[in-house]
Design an enzyme around this catalytic site. Structure first.
Site, mmCIF file in Angstrom:
data_model
loop_
_atom_site.group_PDB
_atom_site.id
_atom_site.type_symbol
_atom_site.label_atom_id
_atom_site.label_comp_id
_atom_site.label_asym_id
_atom_site.label_seq_id
_atom_site.Cartn_x
_atom_site.Cartn_y
_atom_site.Cartn_z
ATOM 1 C CE1 TYR A 1 -4.198 -1.658 0.148
ATOM 2 C CE2 TYR A 1 -3.381 -3.342 1.251
ATOM 3 C CZ TYR A 1 -4.197 -3.301 0.732
ATOM 4 O OH TYR A 1 -4.632 -3.707 0.246
ATOM 5 N N GLY A 2 1.866 1.216 0.873
ATOM 6 C CA GLY A 2 2.734 2.756 1.449
ATOM 7 C C GLY A 2 3.100 2.716 -0.175
ATOM 8 C CG ASN B 1 -6.349 -7.530 2.527
ATOM 9 O OD1 ASN B 1 -6.883 -7.477 1.109
ATOM 10 N ND2 ASN B 1 -5.211 -6.210 2.533
ATOM 11 N N GLY B 2 -8.631 -9.653 2.595
ATOM 12 C CA GLY B 2 -10.110 -10.363 2.684
ATOM 13 C C GLY B 2 -10.397 -8.386 2.036
ATOM 14 C CG MET C 1 -13.668 -6.513 5.527
ATOM 15 S SD MET C 1 -13.333 -7.307 7.387
ATOM 16 C CE MET C 1 -14.818 -6.824 7.685
ATOM 17 C CD GLU D 1 -11.775 -8.387 9.565
ATOM 18 O OE1 GLU D 1 -11.603 -9.549 9.503
ATOM 19 O OE2 GLU D 1 -10.796 -8.205 10.029
ATOM 20 C CG HIS E 1 -4.622 -6.515 11.148
ATOM 21 N ND1 HIS E 1 -5.604 -6.238 11.604
ATOM 22 C CD2 HIS E 1 -4.863 -6.990 8.894
ATOM 23 C CE1 HIS E 1 -6.687 -6.766 10.881
ATOM 24 N NE2 HIS E 1 -6.011 -7.337 9.291
ATOM 25 N N GLY F 1 3.120 0.325 7.109
ATOM 26 C CA GLY F 1 2.740 0.792 7.902
ATOM 27 C C GLY F 1 4.102 0.723 9.131
ATOM 28 C CG ASN G 1 -9.451 -4.411 8.822
ATOM 29 O OD1 ASN G 1 -10.970 -4.599 9.263
ATOM 30 N ND2 ASN G 1 -9.870 -5.824 8.355
ATOM 31 C CG PHE H 1 -6.271 -2.289 3.742
ATOM 32 C CD1 PHE H 1 -6.653 -1.405 2.350
ATOM 33 C CD2 PHE H 1 -7.313 -3.017 3.579
ATOM 34 C CE1 PHE H 1 -7.698 -1.369 2.134
ATOM 35 C CE2 PHE H 1 -8.612 -3.573 3.079
ATOM 36 C CZ PHE H 1 -9.067 -2.615 2.120
#
Length: 550
Positions: free
Chosen positions: A68-69, A166-167, A169, A406, A491, A519, A529, A531
């Site tokens: 992500y980052g 990941n799921g 979320m 969740e 996470h 992260g 979550n 992200f």
């Protein structure tokens, strides 16, 4: 009476052993809750400009990692006119396997499934008294189950990082909780600018609540809602990056199944919008971003003529180094994930490559309070044979009990009468990475006993629900007569905390032109979550860096 774990398969006329053999891997998938109608139209990963970086190359910006980052940094730098090269330890995941699909099905782990393991390491290790793990070929697969002394950290390996496994979320923390998440960051700018920007960039959307009420694949979530509300807990829908229109078509049988085939743990072939379809696709479209998959950074040190000398190993799909390269970069962005970034920085400080890094390097690492459990429901509370692998709702008891849970799937293909949960909790414990010179590796001092506050927080929800419903905890999912999944995290956060190891925008203390943008900046917990928060913080930081440092 509530059902016992052993009764569930029998109620569908399956032998216990046959049931376990057929569904073992998909149970592991449930824990990781973060196309068209022919193969010719199936969605594949967005192509990336993938070319191995050359020995001796000189690049303006080097990004270590493509999660992500790193993806945010690459896109925004490229849009600002900066040429970017991304170094990714995992594969590109852009070529179908022999089954015509890029990613392995969760029920059948194969060579694509695990990062350099010869046996799977599933989040749910047992079912009905039987172990679930299977032998697999050693390969640079998509899911890394990295084992430290007191915890297993699950991480995505490949172009797209954690978004691959990941799921999906996509949760923004409540504003009243934000001060505890990132205490040095202005909440007004995050909620006014950067969270909206991140949500738009990630393609976040929400399930149609009317469809949810009748969808067969979310019967398990509706049972979870009923039990939560009967015990007085708030039940909330959670945004996601899954294509909900596609999922509705899956249930209608008009497209190949993805979430409804249980795909999640080893990638999702159709419906989920990973970074390959969002930030990385846009970065590639600029023409300024190049990616080297199967490359691993081993050293970063100041170069004599300015900038940084970066040493990189190229590896094959068995993890063997096939070449070692030395390149020069004007700017280096550490985006290898919380664990990867922290481990590398701890090594660089301890070995003298970056000796001026401060004493905060490696500190402030947490597990986002992850803990799992299952409940055995009454026979009249069936949770459904068909379950979507994409969670869409949660139980919010953060203010009163320090837990957000969740409502997760157990997509076994038969009725189990079971409810399953992944909780994110307010856990105060923080670990530290240190360098073991004798073993030449970074080590983490997390202790499994530190999960007790997470268990206590989760119990504020599930003890009450069990008492209200007259139900019991499952004891067959994480070992023999073991209720709590307290051995892992999905996470990982921290290790190079914002405002401590770095300044308030991710600039590493002691060095100009070195940045952390993943992260590792977040001190151990996001209350949900993480992200979206990682993405939003990266958007904030890279905007400042481009404006002032370039």
């Amino acid at each position: 009476m509530s059902t016992t774990p052993e009764r569930s398969p029998a109620s569908d006329g399956l032998s216990r052993r046959r049931f376990v053999a057929g569904t073992s891997s998909i149970l592991g998938a449930a824990a990781l809750a973060g196309h068209a109608t022919s193969q010719a139209h199936a969605r594949t990963a967005a192509p990336t400009a993938s070319a191995p970086i050359a020995d001796g190359a000189d690049v303006p910006a080097l990004v270590i990692g493509s999660g992500y980052g790193g993806s945010v940094a690459a896109l925004r730098l490229a849009e600002a006119g900066v040429d970017v090269h991304m170094i990714e330890m995992g594969k590109a995941w852009d070529t179908p396997g022999s089954d015509g699909k890029i990613f392995a099905n969760t029920t059948s782990p194969d060579v694509r499934s695990y990062w350099l393991r010869t046996k799977t390491k599933q989040p749910i290790s047992n079912f009905l008294g039987f172990p679930l793990d299977k032998n697999v070929p050693r390969h640079t697969g998509i899911l890394d189950a990295e084992e430290f002394g007191g915890i297993i950290v699950y991480q995505g390996r490949g172009v797209g990082g954690g978004s691959l496994v990941n799921g999906g979320m996509a949760v923004t923390p409540k504003r009243e909780n934000f001060g505890a998440v990132l205490p040095t960051v202005d909440a007004g700018e995050m909620y006014g600018t950067y969270y909206p920007r991140a949500n738009a960039g990630l393609g976040v959307n929400t399930i149609d609540p009317d469809w949810f009420e009748t969808a067969e694949c979310y019967k398990y979530a509706r049972v979870g809602r009923k039990h939560a509300q009967r015990s007085g807990f708030g039940f909330v829908f959670v945004p996601d990056v899954y294509d909900w229109d596609y999922m509705e078509k899956e249930q209608a049988g008009t497209v190949p199944k993805s979430a409804l085939a249980g795909e999640i743990l080893y990638g999702n072939n159709y419906g989920k919008k990973s970074l390959q379809q969002t930030y990385l696709a846009r970065a590639k479209a600029t023409g300024r971003v190049t990616i080297s998959p199967l490359h691993r950074v081993t050293s970063v040190t100041p170069a004599a003529g300015g900038g940084y000398t970066v040493t990189i190993d190229q590896i094959d799909t068995e993890g063997t180094t096939t070449a070692t390269k030395s390149v020069t970069a004007d700017k280096v962005f550490f985006a290898a994930g919380s664990v990867g970034t922290a481990k590398l920085l701890v090594k660089l400080k301890a070995t003298g490559a970056l000796s001026r890094l401060n004493g905060e390097i490696g500190k402030g690492w947490g597990d986002n309070g992850n803990v799992m459990c299952g409940r055995a429901n009454h026979m009249w509370d069936a949770t459904g044979k068909l379950q979507s692998s994409i969670p869409t709702a949660g139980i919010d008891n953060w203010a009163a009990g320090g837990a957000f849970a969740e409502v997760a799937p157990l997509p076994t293909g038969i009725e189990t009468y079971a409810s399953f949960y992944l909780s994110i909790t307010k856990n105060p414990h923080r670990a530290e990475f240190t360098w073991n010179a004798a073993a030449q590796r970074a080590e983490l001092n997390w202790q499994t006993a530190w999960k007790q506050p997470s268990i206590d927080a989760a119990k504020t929800i599930f003890d009450k629900i069990n008492a209200k419903e007259g139900t019991i905890y499952r004891t067959d999912l994480f070992g023999t007569y073991k209720i709590w999944g307290d051995h892992l995290t999905y996470h990982p956060l921290g290790g190079a905390v914002l405002g401590k190891a770095t300044d308030n925008y991710g600039r590493l203390q002691g060095y100009s032109g070195l940045y952390v943008i993943d992260g590792a900046l977040i001190p151990g917990n996001t209350s949900v979550n993480p992200f979206v928060t990682i993405t939003a913080l990266a958007e904030r930081n890279i905007e400042k860096i481009i404006a002032t440092d370039l």
